[in-house]
Design an enzyme around this catalytic site. Structure first.
Site, PDB file in Angstrom:
ATOM      1  N   ASN A 210       0.632  -0.965   0.133  1.00 17.80           N
ATOM      2  CA  ASN A 210      -0.013  -0.562  -0.225  1.00 17.80           C
ATOM      3  C   ASN A 210       0.759   0.786   0.022  1.00 17.80           C
ATOM      4  O   ASN A 210       2.045   0.848  -0.025  1.00 17.80           O
ATOM      5  CB  ASN A 210      -1.163   0.295   1.610  1.00 17.80           C
ATOM      6  CG  ASN A 210      -0.252  -0.164   2.155  1.00 17.80           C
ATOM      7  OD1 ASN A 210       0.299   0.831   2.725  1.00 17.80           O
ATOM      8  ND2 ASN A 210      -0.355  -0.940   3.003  1.00 17.80           N
ATOM      9  N   ASP A 307      -4.233 -10.072  12.440  1.00 15.30           N
ATOM     10  CA  ASP A 307      -3.962  -8.135  13.215  1.00 15.30           C
ATOM     11  C   ASP A 307      -3.078  -7.895  14.714  1.00 15.30           C
ATOM     12  O   ASP A 307      -3.444  -8.624  15.658  1.00 15.30           O
ATOM     13  CB  ASP A 307      -5.711  -7.809  14.062  1.00 15.30           C
ATOM     14  CG  ASP A 307      -5.992  -6.677  13.731  1.00 15.30           C
ATOM     15  OD1 ASP A 307      -6.889  -5.876  13.011  1.00 15.30           O
ATOM     16  OD2 ASP A 307      -5.662  -6.214  14.254  1.00 15.30           O
ATOM     17  N   PHE A 325      -4.666   3.892  14.922  1.00 14.63           N
ATOM     18  CA  PHE A 325      -4.239   4.197  13.673  1.00 14.63           C
ATOM     19  C   PHE A 325      -5.450   4.028  13.200  1.00 14.63           C
ATOM     20  O   PHE A 325      -5.961   2.574  13.000  1.00 14.63           O
ATOM     21  CB  PHE A 325      -3.675   4.599  13.057  1.00 14.63           C
ATOM     22  CG  PHE A 325      -2.677   5.839  13.881  1.00 14.63           C
ATOM     23  CD1 PHE A 325      -1.582   4.984  14.245  1.00 14.63           C
ATOM     24  CD2 PHE A 325      -2.787   6.523  13.014  1.00 14.63           C
ATOM     25  CE1 PHE A 325      -0.921   6.570  15.280  1.00 14.63           C
ATOM     26  CE2 PHE A 325      -1.566   8.217  13.750  1.00 14.63           C
ATOM     27  CZ  PHE A 325      -0.633   7.671  14.499  1.00 14.63           C
ATOM     28  N   LYS A 339     -13.681   0.288  16.104  1.00 20.33           N
ATOM     29  CA  LYS A 339     -12.196   0.035  16.148  1.00 20.33           C
ATOM     30  C   LYS A 339     -11.785  -0.647  16.954  1.00 20.33           C
ATOM     31  O   LYS A 339     -10.831  -1.175  18.056  1.00 20.33           O
ATOM     32  CB  LYS A 339     -11.721   0.143  14.881  1.00 20.33           C
ATOM     33  CG  LYS A 339     -10.084  -0.665  14.141  1.00 20.33           C
ATOM     34  CD  LYS A 339     -10.302   0.278  12.968  1.00 20.33           C
ATOM     35  CE  LYS A 339     -10.846  -0.030  11.379  1.00 20.33           C
ATOM     36  NZ  LYS A 339     -10.692   0.803  10.539  1.00 20.33           N
TER      37      LYS A 339
HETATM   38  O1  C5P Z   1      -9.084  -2.272  10.716  1.00 20.36           O
HETATM   39  P1  C5P Z   1      -7.383  -1.577  10.579  1.00 20.36           P
HETATM   40  O2  C5P Z   1      -6.436  -2.505   9.796  1.00 20.36           O
HETATM   41  O3  C5P Z   1      -8.445  -0.539  10.061  1.00 20.36           O
HETATM   42  O4  C5P Z   1      -6.589  -0.843  11.829  1.00 20.36           O
HETATM   43  C1  C5P Z   1      -5.914   0.272  11.901  1.00 20.36           C
HETATM   44  C2  C5P Z   1      -5.156  -0.498  13.172  1.00 20.36           C
HETATM   45  O5  C5P Z   1      -4.494  -1.800  13.450  1.00 20.36           O
HETATM   46  C3  C5P Z   1      -3.711   0.605  12.869  1.00 20.36           C
HETATM   47  O6  C5P Z   1      -3.033   0.842  14.491  1.00 20.36           O
HETATM   48  C4  C5P Z   1      -2.684  -0.923  12.552  1.00 20.36           C
HETATM   49  O7  C5P Z   1      -1.551  -0.608  12.574  1.00 20.36           O
HETATM   50  C5  C5P Z   1      -3.248  -1.711  13.216  1.00 20.36           C
HETATM   51  N1  C5P Z   1      -3.087  -3.304  12.585  1.00 20.36           N
HETATM   52  C6  C5P Z   1      -2.509  -4.577  12.921  1.00 20.36           C
HETATM   53  N2  C5P Z   1      -2.148  -5.292  12.006  1.00 20.36           N
HETATM   54  C7  C5P Z   1      -3.310  -5.682  10.624  1.00 20.36           C
HETATM   55  C8  C5P Z   1      -4.201  -4.524  10.518  1.00 20.36           C
HETATM   56  C9  C5P Z   1      -4.310  -3.198  11.129  1.00 20.36           C
HETATM   57  O8  C5P Z   1      -2.044  -3.876  13.732  1.00 20.36           O
HETATM   58  N3  C5P Z   1      -3.562  -7.153  10.407  1.00 20.36           N
END
Ligand code: C5P
Length: 416
Positions: A210, A307, A325, A339
């Site tokens: 990304n 996650d 974030f 979230k």
């Molecule tokens: O669910 P989303 O990607 O929008 O969430 C964003 C937050 O979750 C950010 O703090 C990002 O660093 C963290 N994140 C994570 N692992 C993932 C996806 C998101 O730590 N696989």
């Protein structure tokens, strides 16, 4: 503890009507825990007495370059070395000119030349004098040398004119000097921050990724290190230098980031900030050879990545504060709060990535801080500045024990 605690500040006062305002400035700086010593030019002494500023600063005022008794106490070089910040306020047009020329024919200009400390100049003069090309050129010279010019403010002047040239208010001068010093509020704390994108390989030459630049996470790491924290930055592939005092762990994939985070989170970790844009999915099979173009379509089978922040938030050694974030394109507050709860976070920093001037790749950002107490918008500012503000907020939360109960108020401001 504030930014100015235990800082040594020299105020060089020159001969302007605004010299009386320095009394209030000294009071404010000392109230923040700074030690203040004053140098007065001869002209300044016509506007305010050395005795006044001596009483407020708690030290004899320095006035003469070649004063034997003063030199026996703290000589001009010693005085210059003592300073963590050197402020000239009010700085008359003449003082500005003499500083720009590098003169050293009185105590104030000599000490200003001899100090290794950052120099701040708060000009105050008649608006015509301020707008004169000579003054503008002198200010430009000082700016080019890295001198911090504070103000001046505009408004009604003592001489009856209206325009720019009023001394900046003492509270604002204090704020500018204060902002120059990092808050050491995270001394003794351990902070782990993720930053940048992850790359999920498809074959030896291709990957899914990304547009995350990593700038926000790197700025946060810099701010945390400046605040005195032991800072570990787990970074995806980005073209950014490691900030001073930060330990960087480079990773490529979400799996590697996950592993690195789990390794770095232990009982002494106080704060985790997940600012990385982690790929939600990875290819189920990473082809050992370059995938050939055959046929008009190519089906990729993707599987969910862990996650990371959720795993951190539920780990045995959960840091006291876990901050995530949320980049959203719509329903910012609702999605961000959802979230926060779903991932078990204390704070979510939400930003609207549908706007071009904030978020991914830009140097500025405007975010909303969202926690159990509600939310607050932090106005558009540079990522550097924002990082300092966010780290200051985190340290405040870490030091306050009353924040531990995680009640969500029945109605938050943003719901209206
Ligand atoms: O669910 P989303 O990607 O929008 O969430 C964003 C937050 O979750 C950010 O703090 C990002 O660093 C963290 N994140 C994570 N692992 C993932 C996806 C998101 O730590 N696989």
């Amino acid at each position: 503890m504030g930014h100015l605690h235990n800082r040594n500040i020299i105020i060089g006062v020159t001969g302007g009507i605004a010299a009386y305002k320095i009394a209030e400035l000294i009071r404010l700086l000392r109230g923040d825990g700074a030690a203040v010593r004053v140098i007065m030019s001869r002209g300044a002494q016509a506007f305010v007495t050395p005795l006044t500023l001596q009483s407020l600063s708690g030290h004899p005022v320095h006035t003469e370059l070649l004063d034997e008794t003063a030199e026996m106490g703290m000589g001009h070089i010693e005085l210059a070395r003592w300073a963590d910040a050197f402020l000239v306020a009010p700085a008359t047009a003449d003082a500005v000119a003499r500083l720009a020329a590098g003169r050293a024919d009185d105590l104030l200009t000599t000490a200003a030349l001899a100090t290794p400390a950052p120099l701040f100049v708060a000009p105050a003069m008649n608006q015509q004098m301020w707008n004169n090309a000579a003054t503008s050129a002198n200010i430009q010279t000082l700016t080019n040398r890295g001198v911090n010019i504070i103000g001046p403010d505009a408004g009604e002047q003592a001489c009856g004119d209206v325009g720019a040239g009023r001394l900046t208010e003492p509270a604002d001068i204090r704020a500018e000097i204060s902002a120059h010093f990092p808050n050491r509020a995270l001394e003794g704390k351990r902070v782990v921050i993720t930053a940048g994108p992850t790359r999920e390989p498809l074959d030896p030459v291709r990957y899914l990724s990304n547009h995350s630049s990593g700038k926000m996470g790197f700025a946060l790491a810099q701010a945390a290190a400046e605040a005195g924290a032991e800072t570990i930055l787990i970074a995806g592939p980005v073209m950014l230098d490691t900030p001073d005092g930060v330990t960087r762990v480079n990773i490529e994939t979400a799996g590697q980031m996950h592993e690195a985070c789990m390794e770095q989170i232990h009982e002494s970790t106080d704060l985790f900030v997940g600012s990385a844009a982690v790929a939600d999915y990875r290819a189920e099979f990473n082809a050992p050879q370059k995938i050939k173009k055959v046929g008009d379509t190519l089906n990729l089978s993707l599987i969910r990545n862990p996650d990371i922040i959720t795993e951190v938030a539920k780990s045995t050694h959960r840091p006291s504060l876990v901050v995530g974030f949320a980049a959203e394109t719509e329903h910012l507050m609702e999605h961000a709060e959802a979230k926060r709860v779903a991932k078990g976070l204390d704070v979510v920093v939400a930003n609207d990535v549908s706007r071009a001037d904030i978020g991914f790749n830009s140097d500025t950002n405007m975010v909303t801080w969202l926690d159990n107490a509600g939310h607050e918008v932090i106005p558009l500012t540079t990522k550097q500045n924002l990082a300092r503000l966010l780290i200051a907020r985190c340290s405040k939360r870490l030091s306050s024990t009353s924040d531990s109960d995680d009640k969500i108020p029945a109605k938050m401001e943003g719901d209206r």
